[in-house]
Design an enzyme around this catalytic site. Sequence first.
Site, PDB file in Angstrom:
ATOM      1  N   GLU A 134       0.783  -1.131  -0.043  1.00  0.00           N
ATOM      2  CA  GLU A 134      -0.130   0.138  -0.038  1.00  0.00           C
ATOM      3  C   GLU A 134       0.854   1.386  -0.075  1.00  0.00           C
ATOM      4  OE1 GLU A 134      -3.206   0.059   2.989  1.00  0.00           O
ATOM      5  OE2 GLU A 134      -3.854   2.454   2.604  1.00  0.00           O
ATOM      6  N   ARG A 136      -7.362   2.743  13.742  1.00  0.00           N
ATOM      7  CA  ARG A 136      -8.174   1.557  13.497  1.00  0.00           C
ATOM      8  C   ARG A 136      -8.265   0.522  14.779  1.00  0.00           C
ATOM      9  NH1 ARG A 136     -12.003  -0.567   8.958  1.00  0.00           N
ATOM     10  NH2 ARG A 136     -10.972   0.783   7.893  1.00  0.00           N
ATOM     11  N   GLU A 155     -10.855  -8.007   3.828  1.00  0.00           N
ATOM     12  CA  GLU A 155      -9.616  -7.949   5.160  1.00  0.00           C
ATOM     13  C   GLU A 155     -10.689  -9.272   6.913  1.00  0.00           C
ATOM     14  OE1 GLU A 155      -9.734  -3.862   5.169  1.00  0.00           O
ATOM     15  OE2 GLU A 155      -7.452  -4.228   5.950  1.00  0.00           O
TER      16      GLU A 155
HETATM   17  N1  MTE Z   1      -5.726 -10.987  -1.385  1.00  0.00           N
HETATM   18  C1  MTE Z   1      -4.745 -11.599  -2.032  1.00  0.00           C
HETATM   19  N2  MTE Z   1      -5.178 -12.524  -2.897  1.00  0.00           N
HETATM   20  N3  MTE Z   1      -4.260 -10.189  -2.278  1.00  0.00           N
HETATM   21  C2  MTE Z   1      -4.003  -9.377  -1.720  1.00  0.00           C
HETATM   22  O1  MTE Z   1      -2.444  -9.173  -1.706  1.00  0.00           O
HETATM   23  N4  MTE Z   1      -4.657  -8.066  -0.302  1.00  0.00           N
HETATM   24  C3  MTE Z   1      -6.464  -7.850   0.778  1.00  0.00           C
HETATM   25  C4  MTE Z   1      -7.126  -8.503   0.812  1.00  0.00           C
HETATM   26  N5  MTE Z   1      -7.064  -9.754  -0.067  1.00  0.00           N
HETATM   27  C5  MTE Z   1      -5.000  -9.362  -0.847  1.00  0.00           C
HETATM   28  C6  MTE Z   1      -5.990 -10.384  -0.753  1.00  0.00           C
HETATM   29  C7  MTE Z   1      -6.104  -6.995   1.515  1.00  0.00           C
HETATM   30  S1  MTE Z   1      -5.412  -6.078   3.145  1.00  0.00           S
HETATM   31  C8  MTE Z   1      -7.189  -5.972   1.932  1.00  0.00           C
HETATM   32  S2  MTE Z   1      -6.818  -4.797   2.124  1.00  0.00           S
HETATM   33  C9  MTE Z   1      -7.978  -6.873   0.071  1.00  0.00           C
HETATM   34  O2  MTE Z   1      -7.683  -7.668  -0.598  1.00  0.00           O
HETATM   35  C10 MTE Z   1      -7.976  -5.178  -0.627  1.00  0.00           C
HETATM   36  O3  MTE Z   1      -9.023  -5.610  -2.011  1.00  0.00           O
HETATM   37  P1  MTE Z   1     -10.910  -5.234  -1.908  1.00  0.00           P
HETATM   38  O4  MTE Z   1     -10.046  -3.416  -1.202  1.00  0.00           O
HETATM   39  O5  MTE Z   1     -11.174  -5.619  -3.512  1.00  0.00           O
HETATM   40  O6  MTE Z   1     -11.267  -6.167  -1.403  1.00  0.00           O
HETATM   41  N1  HPA Z   2      -7.278   0.853   5.410  1.00  0.00           N
HETATM   42  C1  HPA Z   2      -6.515   0.764   4.770  1.00  0.00           C
HETATM   43  N2  HPA Z   2      -5.478   1.371   4.141  1.00  0.00           N
HETATM   44  C2  HPA Z   2      -6.010   2.793   4.805  1.00  0.00           C
HETATM   45  C3  HPA Z   2      -6.627   3.170   5.619  1.00  0.00           C
HETATM   46  C4  HPA Z   2      -7.611   1.800   6.089  1.00  0.00           C
HETATM   47  O1  HPA Z   2      -8.732   2.483   7.009  1.00  0.00           O
HETATM   48  N3  HPA Z   2      -6.600   4.435   5.478  1.00  0.00           N
HETATM   49  C5  HPA Z   2      -5.751   4.372   4.979  1.00  0.00           C
HETATM   50  N4  HPA Z   2      -5.283   4.112   4.159  1.00  0.00           N
HETATM   51 MO1  MOS Z   3      -4.988  -3.666   2.954  1.00  0.00          MO
HETATM   52  S1  MOS Z   3      -4.220  -4.014   4.591  1.00  0.00           S
HETATM   53  O1  MOS Z   3      -6.057  -2.473   3.559  1.00  0.00           O
HETATM   54  O2  MOS Z   3      -4.052  -3.755   1.876  1.00  0.00           O
END
Ligand code: MTE
Ligand code: HPA
Ligand code: MOS
Length: 752
Positions: A226, A304, A706
């Site tokens: 990120e 958070r 998550e």
């Molecule tokens: N799933 C896979 N296969 N690979 C990833 O890197 N990242 C996770 C989750 N699932 C991840 C994953 C994290 S930390 C987050 S925040 C969300 O996917 C981000 O994607 P989304 O916002 O589309 O759920």
């Molecule tokens: N989640 C993930 N990434 C972020 C957030 C959050 O709440 N706020 C800023 N970056």
């Molecule tokens: Mo997920 S820790 O918000 O990339």
Amino acid sequence: MRHCGSHLHVSGRSQYVDDVPAPKGMLHAVVFGSPVAHGKLLSLDLEAAKAVEGVKAIVTYESIPGSKMIGALALDEPLFADKEVLFQGHPIALVIADSHAAATKGAKTCSAEIEELSPVTCPREAFAKGLLLQETRVFEKGDVDSIWSECETIVAGKIDLAGQEHLYLETNRARVIPQEDGQMKVYSSTQSPSAVQKHVAGVLGLPMHKVEVDVKRLGGGFGGKEDQATHWACMAAVGAALLKAPVQIVLSRPDDMRMTGKRHPYKQDFKIGLDSAGKILAYEVHHFQNSGAYMDLSGPVLERTVLHSTNAYAIPNVRIRAAACRTNLPSNTAYRGFGGPQGMFPLEVAIEQAAAKMGVSPDWIQSRNLISDGYVFQYGQEMEGCNMQRTWDEAVEHFDVKGIKARIAAFNKENLMVKKGFAMMPVCFGISFTKTFLNQGSSLVHVYTDGSVSVTTGGIEMGQGISSNMIAIASRVFGIPHAWINSNSTNTRRIANISPSAASATSDLNGNATIIACNEILSGMLKIAGEHLGCSPEALKIVNGVVQRDGAPTELTWQQLVLKTYFARVQLMAHGFYSPPDLHYDGVKGFGKPFHYYTFGTCLIETTVDCLRGTYTIDASRIVHDLGRTIIPTVDRGQIEGGLAQGLGWVTLEELSFSDSGRLTSHALSTYKAPDADFMPDVMELKLLENVDNPGGPLGSKAVGEPPFMYGTAAYFAIRRAIEAYTPLIEDEVRCPMTPERVLLSLYPNFK
Ligand code: MTE
Ligand code: HPA
Ligand code: MOS
């Protein structure tokens, strides 16, 4: 529908940054990092490295043409260490050579004169010394101090909660290719292409429009990319600008593990008070976050933690203190759950200890305190649309918790050296970036004259299935098959000012934007169809690529209508923008409505501990989860199982070990154990909550990335209960993870 990249992944044909054939003359870069965790950087000796055959240049702090500082929230981090080194592996120089081998040899040949200072690695020590990245925050609700006297049971204790390595399959990497007129094209394995664009422009002293960032997919990010993919792209960009040649940087696994931040470890103090009916009257917790060297995302992660410190429970009196403690470790960063898991953990420990004191089971306390509509969190948001109790009750009934408990009790009675344990974990997770401005998504949809469709959004495909979700959404809005739609790489020239793909909100934000874009195109097309068919567009709908009138198929196909629309000079491309309404959160006061909605679920974990060896198996996971209306069931199931796996790993096998001098000793897969398929429970049951809708998500769906991570926490408590069936737990501080070594030591506390 399947995950749209699955056939490429399983056949090894999907392309990542360094799978694309290298451009002519591409050079390779390797980082020279600090050998010590803390010290004054007095001088560098790079002469021997420069003499290594193939080495073209060595880039340091001095070589950066533009801004020398980067950072997600504050520009507090020099791209290369300047006068001080703050963690082991802290990048000092970048060796660029004509081969990866030569660059590696060069980096090994670099040396630095460093006056060593004593490192701080414990957040409690940092706190005591006043080493803080921001002012300590206090969130309160009710009146904690005056309620203790009314509590029948009070327990307090200390916790040592470990961090976690992201262990994405694809280590951090970037390729930067100079273009005409000083422009730069960047391929980066990042969750945040706009952050890479901004900081590459910054370090090169260029306007952002001269930098193009393109991301096809990531071999996993999990939060680790990120913010911390930016560094490597910036370094490669400085090299590319100086040498006027393409430069690629690919971190080796040990370098990636040593040089990048992880899930934040925390130390915690807690105190809980309950009445005789099991109602939690007061809860107090002090979080000491081990933030690492620089701010990175520690502030929002800690926020958070605070927001989720009461997890799924309604508690009338709460006080939460949170300190971001500066230590000599790489800056810890986002990791699935983003501080939420660390917020929820101590409350579960508190409930466990209160239950022991009261002589009841922890789930008896858990079930008596679940949140419901109308509850107001310590940050001011009122709970609406609460399905917490539903997921709990369905879990208890559908999976027959009574029966499981009876079975385990009988087993434990019969077996002397093998014991079973059981625990439940309710989860309530808020969906939205807590930095409210980040809650925006964009989508660019093109319908070509042959009827095929291309979708580009701000969402990064990191395995979570965003591309498939975007295709499924466009397919449903247009009424055409998936196969006619392609989801493209994310590119800063097609979408501007992209929020990181994070906070589980990527499908929500970019999916809603895609719906808006598709509807704009569709309304123009249906107007043309109405003119052609002599009816009102309202009577028309497209189903499986054919225009229907009042529910009956017409002669007009999607492809024909696309052409008619084109010849009528009506737009076949649109840009959609979406931001969820009604969010307001004052980050300074810690008050407002930070979340668009919440996700709910309950997990049951069963485990067996071998009380001779300390080894254990996770036997069963049983989950009731609220997905709203799932877009693609298999993709969501993958997210639930994957999140659970990572959550299990965090509290069981995965152990980061640092020496007292701040050196990561678990910097390879030989010393860092993550769960594999074998470790996963033989019984994995999932029940989705039925007949639920979510007006806040695209097509009624809910974010899923998550929340399932936190289900894994139940394994920690299940293992402890199995141990307790053998011998009481004796501990002055609760330590997580429960590795087999720790289990063995807990079983035989007198064994020296
Ligand atoms: N799933 C896979 N296969 N690979 C990833 O890197 N990242 C996770 C989750 N699932 C991840 C994953 C994290 S930390 C987050 S925040 C969300 O996917 C981000 O994607 P989304 O916002 O589309 O759920
Ligand atoms: N989640 C993930 N990434 C972020 C957030 C959050 O709440 N706020 C800023 N970056
Ligand atoms: Mo997920 S820790 O918000 O990339």
